[in-house]
Write a protein that holds these residues in place. Sequence first.
Motif, mmCIF file in Angstrom:
data_model
loop_
_atom_site.group_PDB
_atom_site.id
_atom_site.type_symbol
_atom_site.label_atom_id
_atom_site.label_comp_id
_atom_site.label_asym_id
_atom_site.label_seq_id
_atom_site.Cartn_x
_atom_site.Cartn_y
_atom_site.Cartn_z
ATOM 1 N N MET A 205 9.245 -0.245 -16.265
ATOM 2 C CA MET A 205 9.451 1.024 -15.553
ATOM 3 C C MET A 205 8.131 1.539 -14.982
ATOM 4 O O MET A 205 8.065 2.013 -13.850
ATOM 5 N N VAL A 206 7.087 1.464 -15.799
ATOM 6 C CA VAL A 206 5.785 1.971 -15.354
ATOM 7 C C VAL A 206 5.193 1.059 -14.280
ATOM 8 O O VAL A 206 4.773 1.511 -13.211
ATOM 9 N N VAL A 207 5.184 -0.237 -14.567
ATOM 10 C CA VAL A 207 4.519 -1.189 -13.670
ATOM 11 C C VAL A 207 5.222 -1.258 -12.315
ATOM 12 O O VAL A 207 4.578 -1.250 -11.266
ATOM 13 N N LEU A 208 6.552 -1.303 -12.333
ATOM 14 C CA LEU A 208 7.296 -1.470 -11.082
ATOM 15 C C LEU A 208 7.640 -0.142 -10.418
ATOM 16 O O LEU A 208 7.882 -0.088 -9.216
ATOM 17 N N GLY A 209 7.698 0.922 -11.211
ATOM 18 C CA GLY A 209 8.155 2.196 -10.656
ATOM 19 C C GLY A 209 7.059 3.087 -10.129
ATOM 20 O O GLY A 209 7.262 3.832 -9.168
ATOM 21 N N ARG A 210 5.891 3.015 -10.743
ATOM 22 C CA ARG A 210 4.859 4.016 -10.449
ATOM 23 C C ARG A 210 4.349 3.953 -9.010
ATOM 24 O O ARG A 210 4.536 4.885 -8.232
ATOM 25 N N ASP A 211 3.689 2.868 -8.637
ATOM 26 C CA ASP A 211 3.071 2.817 -7.310
ATOM 27 C C ASP A 211 4.109 2.746 -6.194
ATOM 28 O O ASP A 211 3.856 3.214 -5.080
ATOM 29 N N THR A 212 5.280 2.168 -6.486
ATOM 30 C CA THR A 212 6.313 2.112 -5.446
ATOM 31 C C THR A 212 6.775 3.521 -5.104
ATOM 32 O O THR A 212 6.964 3.854 -3.937
ATOM 33 N N LEU A 213 6.926 4.371 -6.127
ATOM 34 C CA LEU A 213 7.361 5.744 -5.862
ATOM 35 C C LEU A 213 6.226 6.566 -5.239
ATOM 36 O O LEU A 213 6.448 7.364 -4.318
ATOM 37 N N ILE A 214 5.005 6.362 -5.727
ATOM 38 C CA ILE A 214 3.847 7.056 -5.117
ATOM 39 C C ILE A 214 3.763 6.699 -3.630
ATOM 40 O O ILE A 214 3.570 7.559 -2.767
ATOM 41 N N GLY A 215 3.948 5.418 -3.322
ATOM 42 C CA GLY A 215 3.875 4.977 -1.924
ATOM 43 C C GLY A 215 5.013 5.521 -1.086
ATOM 44 O O GLY A 215 4.794 6.007 0.036
ATOM 45 N N ALA A 216 6.233 5.448 -1.619
ATOM 46 C CA ALA A 216 7.399 5.917 -0.851
ATOM 47 C C ALA A 216 7.288 7.416 -0.582
ATOM 48 O O ALA A 216 7.581 7.890 0.524
ATOM 49 N N ASN B 80 13.817 5.698 5.125
ATOM 50 C CA ASN B 80 14.185 4.589 5.989
ATOM 51 C C ASN B 80 13.169 3.472 5.822
ATOM 52 O O ASN B 80 12.160 3.625 5.140
ATOM 53 N N VAL B 81 13.472 2.365 6.454
ATOM 54 C CA VAL B 81 12.653 1.169 6.249
ATOM 55 C C VAL B 81 11.193 1.422 6.585
ATOM 56 O O VAL B 81 10.294 0.967 5.896
ATOM 57 N N ALA B 82 10.938 2.183 7.634
ATOM 58 C CA ALA B 82 9.560 2.411 8.075
ATOM 59 C C ALA B 82 8.753 3.194 7.049
ATOM 60 O O ALA B 82 7.547 3.312 7.153
ATOM 61 N N GLN B 83 9.420 3.738 6.029
ATOM 62 C CA GLN B 83 8.707 4.533 5.041
ATOM 63 C C GLN B 83 8.573 3.823 3.691
ATOM 64 O O GLN B 83 8.186 4.423 2.709
ATOM 65 N N SER B 84 8.922 2.556 3.649
ATOM 66 C CA SER B 84 8.841 1.828 2.375
ATOM 67 C C SER B 84 7.390 1.622 1.961
ATOM 68 O O SER B 84 6.507 1.456 2.802
ATOM 69 N N SER B 85 7.169 1.626 0.653
ATOM 70 C CA SER B 85 5.834 1.314 0.145
ATOM 71 C C SER B 85 5.673 -0.180 -0.102
ATOM 72 O O SER B 85 4.601 -0.647 -0.444
ATOM 73 N N VAL B 86 6.752 -0.919 0.044
ATOM 74 C CA VAL B 86 6.684 -2.373 -0.125
ATOM 75 C C VAL B 86 6.734 -2.989 1.270
ATOM 76 O O VAL B 86 7.757 -2.969 1.930
ATOM 77 N N GLN B 87 5.602 -3.485 1.713
ATOM 78 C CA GLN B 87 5.529 -4.009 3.079
ATOM 79 C C GLN B 87 5.952 -5.466 3.159
ATOM 80 O O GLN B 87 6.633 -5.882 4.083
ATOM 81 N N VAL B 88 5.489 -6.226 2.172
ATOM 82 C CA VAL B 88 5.724 -7.669 2.206
ATOM 83 C C VAL B 88 6.176 -8.135 0.823
ATOM 84 O O VAL B 88 5.626 -7.709 -0.186
ATOM 85 N N VAL B 89 7.195 -8.977 0.809
ATOM 86 C CA VAL B 89 7.659 -9.569 -0.447
ATOM 87 C C VAL B 89 7.494 -11.083 -0.323
ATOM 88 O O VAL B 89 7.843 -11.663 0.704
ATOM 89 N N HIS B 90 6.951 -11.700 -1.363
ATOM 90 C CA HIS B 90 6.756 -13.154 -1.320
ATOM 91 C C HIS B 90 7.949 -13.866 -1.935
ATOM 92 O O HIS B 90 8.465 -13.441 -2.970
#
Lengths: 88, 305
Positions: B172-183, B202-212
């Motif tokens: 929860m902390v590792v995956l949730g924290r920065d993604t929510l801060i970014g979004a 919307n998509v343009a506001q996602s904090s995840v730009q690239v997924v490998h």
Amino acid sequence: MTKDIRASVVGALDKCTGALNVPDHARPMLTGQDFDLTRLEMDSLTVMEFILALETDLDLEIDADEIDQQPTLNGLVAHLEARLAARV
Amino acid sequence: MTTVTGKTAQRVLKSADFDLPPYPAIYQALQEKLGVDLGAVVHTLRSIPLGQTGAEHAAQRADMARFIAEQRPAAIKALPEIVATCFAPMCRPGTIDLVTAVIVPFVDRLMSVYVGIDLGLGPDSLVSQVFSRKMGVARRRKMNAELVALKARLDRAFPQDPALRRATRLSMVVLGRDTLIGALGHSLRTFLVPGGHGLTMNVAQSSVQVVHRQAIVNTHHGEGPVASGEIVYCQLQNGDPDMDRALFFGAGVHACLGRAMTGDVFQVVEQHLAAQIVDRALVAWNLRAGDSFSVYDEMIVKVGP
């Protein structure tokens, strides 16, 4: 005494890639000429090893993209000198 | 290395021919090559769903979904007070750094409600940067030390937790924290520009730009062949209007489980800010260097009377 950043970088490169064992690499590195670092073909693990050697020697936090953004020896030395100067 | 966008990215994310790169093994190799202790990072990557595959991944993901559903009522109850407190600096005259004054304290309090301990993670915390490819060794050591401390705190606070649930709290902390801060950062930036269209997702506001993703067989992604083992970069943040908005949260078996939680947050924040009639202007901003999540490390906002 001022630290010789170029010597630190060349030493770290040699430690990680054995660059000074290759005459075509050693010559420009040891005579103050510029050198294209992409010729060393460092993979991502070797880049990390290089960063560890530099961070330890210079007592500086260095990110991998700083290395990526400096494809030449002179450019990297200038970048690190500027970062160390900014710290003083 | 191939970069794909739009529908092709969506197809890759949903395809069984692709899976995540073996992040724990990559870090294990780095640890061994450098002779540096990064054991807590390896442990974390083995504990979170994005570091797992197969039955292990399914079990961890199911527990995480259960956990979020269990915690959500308490979080919904707490949200209005947390938003009112943490977003107060956006409602009184002054100049603030939105990131340090509002977003980070807000996300820290909300994640604390979900996880069950007072996290107290400041703006410089590295716990969410386990996927960073750009971090040097010194910062990886700092991240490792932070993860050692976080795991110890969770183990002390919840000694009765089975291993699966301990991993869920850590996830929860590792995956949730920065993604929510970014979004939140991206959406608040849209909200604050003149003529902004509200705090919408919307998509343009996602904090995840690239997924490998890594091909696990020789395959084809629709635009060309992909050899087994090849890494494909799926670009999510490309502003493609035709792209399914669901891609904001990823797609396929690794799609984000925080979708409902994010919706709860945005609804309450939007209502709160809309109710406060003050002028707000974003005067400067700076994106954090690093490639795991697109996060602002500075957003200077002038709040007028």
